[in-house]
Enzyme design. Structure first.
Site, PDB file in Angstrom:
ATOM      1  N   SER A   1      -5.544   5.172  -4.249  1.00  0.00           N
ATOM      2  CA  SER A   1      -5.389   6.558  -4.667  1.00  0.00           C
ATOM      3  C   SER A   1      -5.123   6.668  -6.161  1.00  0.00           C
ATOM      4  O   SER A   1      -4.288   5.948  -6.717  1.00  0.00           O
ATOM      5  CB  SER A   1      -4.236   7.208  -3.895  1.00  0.00           C
TER       6      SER A   1
ATOM      7  N   ASP B   1      -0.095   5.083   1.009  1.00  0.00           N
ATOM      8  CA  ASP B   1      -0.269   6.072   2.071  1.00  0.00           C
ATOM      9  C   ASP B   1      -0.150   5.418   3.446  1.00  0.00           C
ATOM     10  O   ASP B   1      -0.868   4.474   3.764  1.00  0.00           O
ATOM     11  CB  ASP B   1      -1.636   6.741   1.947  1.00  0.00           C
TER      12      ASP B   1
ATOM     13  N   ASP C   1       0.868  -1.166   0.000  1.00  0.00           N
ATOM     14  CA  ASP C   1       0.000   0.000   0.000  1.00  0.00           C
ATOM     15  C   ASP C   1       0.913   1.227   0.000  1.00  0.00           C
ATOM     16  O   ASP C   1       2.113   1.122   0.293  1.00  0.00           O
ATOM     17  CB  ASP C   1      -0.896  -0.018   1.244  1.00  0.00           C
TER      18      ASP C   1
ATOM     19  N   ARG D   1     -11.820   6.599  -3.445  1.00  0.00           N
ATOM     20  CA  ARG D   1     -12.505   7.821  -3.009  1.00  0.00           C
ATOM     21  C   ARG D   1     -14.023   7.655  -2.948  1.00  0.00           C
ATOM     22  O   ARG D   1     -14.666   8.042  -1.973  1.00  0.00           O
ATOM     23  CB  ARG D   1     -12.167   8.985  -3.953  1.00  0.00           C
TER      24      ARG D   1
ATOM     25  N   ASP E   1      -1.321  -0.659   6.058  1.00  0.00           N
ATOM     26  CA  ASP E   1      -1.572  -0.020   7.355  1.00  0.00           C
ATOM     27  C   ASP E   1      -3.060   0.137   7.631  1.00  0.00           C
ATOM     28  O   ASP E   1      -3.456   0.450   8.750  1.00  0.00           O
ATOM     29  CB  ASP E   1      -0.899   1.355   7.431  1.00  0.00           C
TER      30      ASP E   1
ATOM     31  N   ASN F   1      -3.701   9.159  -7.198  1.00  0.00           N
ATOM     32  CA  ASN F   1      -2.487   9.978  -7.199  1.00  0.00           C
ATOM     33  C   ASN F   1      -1.222   9.165  -6.933  1.00  0.00           C
ATOM     34  O   ASN F   1      -0.155   9.728  -6.730  1.00  0.00           O
ATOM     35  CB  ASN F   1      -2.593  11.051  -6.108  1.00  0.00           C
TER      36      ASN F   1
ATOM     37  N   GLY G   1      -7.786   3.529   3.052  1.00  0.00           N
ATOM     38  CA  GLY G   1      -7.554   2.357   2.215  1.00  0.00           C
ATOM     39  C   GLY G   1      -8.606   2.088   1.160  1.00  0.00           C
ATOM     40  O   GLY G   1      -8.475   1.144   0.384  1.00  0.00           O
TER      41      GLY G   1
END
Length: 224
Positions: free
Chosen positions: A121, A14, A12, A55, A179, A123, A52
Site C-alpha cells: 500500500s 493490512d 505486512d 495496486r 495474512d 498509504n 497483498g
C-alpha cells in the site's frame, strides 16, 4: 517465539497490524463494478487477485481473470480510482490497530527485536499514523518505495529483502508476518527464518500451503 535467534520482524500492514482489509476490499469492489461493470466478490476475488499485491498488479490480475484487455492506461485509471476511494475512506473513518498485534510487537521489542512494516500500500505510513502505532516500527517499505526502486511486488520477496537490508539483518534472522497468500509466499521465497501466517481471510491450510511455518488467528496468541 522471542527465545528464537531472530533479530527483526517484518510485518505486512493490512489484516496483520490494522483492520483496513475490509476497507480496501470495499474500495476495490466499488472500483471494478463502477469502472468496468464487473462483479467483484469482496472476499473470494479480493483474496485471489488483489490481496497483498501493489495496486497495479492487483488491477491487472483481476482484469486478466475476467478476460479484459488490461492496457497500461486502463490499469492506471483503475488504480488511481481505487486510491482516491481509499484516501477518502481513511480521512472519514481512520484505521484501527489489532490489540493482539500491538501486544506482540511490544513483546518483541522487549526481547530486543527490531520491527519494520512492508506493505504494497502507498498509504502505509498514513495508516500507521491513523492507528497510532507508527512509533512501534523503525522503518517502512511501502508501495511507493517498491515502485520508485523498481522492486517486484509480492509474491516476489523484494520488499521484505529491502527492509531486511535497511535494518542490516540477514533474511535468515528475520521473521515475516503476513495474512495474504502472496505475502506468505514472498517470505518463503526470500529465505526468511520464520514465516508467520495470520488467518483472517485466507484459511490456515492455504497459508501453510503457501509456505507459512506457523499460523495463528490473531497475533495475540503468540504473546507470553
Amino acid at each position: 517465539m522471542t527465545s528464537l535467534p531472530f533479530a527483526a520482524a517484518l510485518f505486512d500492514l493490512d489484516g496483520v497490524l490494522t483492520s483496513t482489509s475490509t476497507l480496501h476490499s470495499a474500495c476495490w469492489k466499488q472500483t471494478f463494478e463502477t469502472l468496468l461493470g464487473e462483479p467483484f466478490d469482496a472476499e473470494r476475488d479480493y483474496l485471489a487477485h488483489v490481496d497483498g499485491r501493489p495496486r497495479e498488479d492487483g488491477a491487472r490480475a483481476f482484469m486478466r481473470s475476467r478476460g479484459i484487455d488490461a492496457t497500461e492506461a486502463l490499469i492506471r485509471d483503475v488504480s488511481e480510482h481505487k486510491q482516491a476511494l481509499v484516501e477518502r475512506a481513511l480521512a472519514e473513518g481512520g484505521a484501527e490497530a489489532f490489540d493482539g498485534s500491538v501486544r506482540w510487537v511490544e513483546q518483541l521489542h522487549r526481547a530486543g527485536l527490531r520491527a519494520a512494516v512492508v506493505s504494497s500500500s502507498a498509504n502505509a505510513d498514513a495508516v500507521l499514523r491513523s492507528a497510532g502505532i507508527d512509533g512501534l516500527f523503525e522503518l517502512t517499505v511501502t508501495g511507493a518505495d517498491i515502485r520508485e526502486l523498481g522492486l517486484r511486488g509480492k509474491p516476489a520477496p523484494d520488499g521484505f529483502l529491502e527492509a531486511a537490508g535497511r535494518l542490516g539483518v540477514r533474511p535468515g534472522r528475520a521473521i515475516v508476518v503476513e495474512d495474504a497468500l502472496a505475502g506468505v509466499a514472498a517470505g518463503r521465497r526470500g529465505g526468511f527464518g520464520l514465516v508467520v501466517g495470520v488467518a483472517r481471510g485466507a484459511s490456515a491450510a492455504d497459508l501453510r500451503a503457501a509456505g507459512a511455518d506457523v499460523v495463528v488467528g490473531d497475533l495475540g496468541e503468540l504473546v507470553r
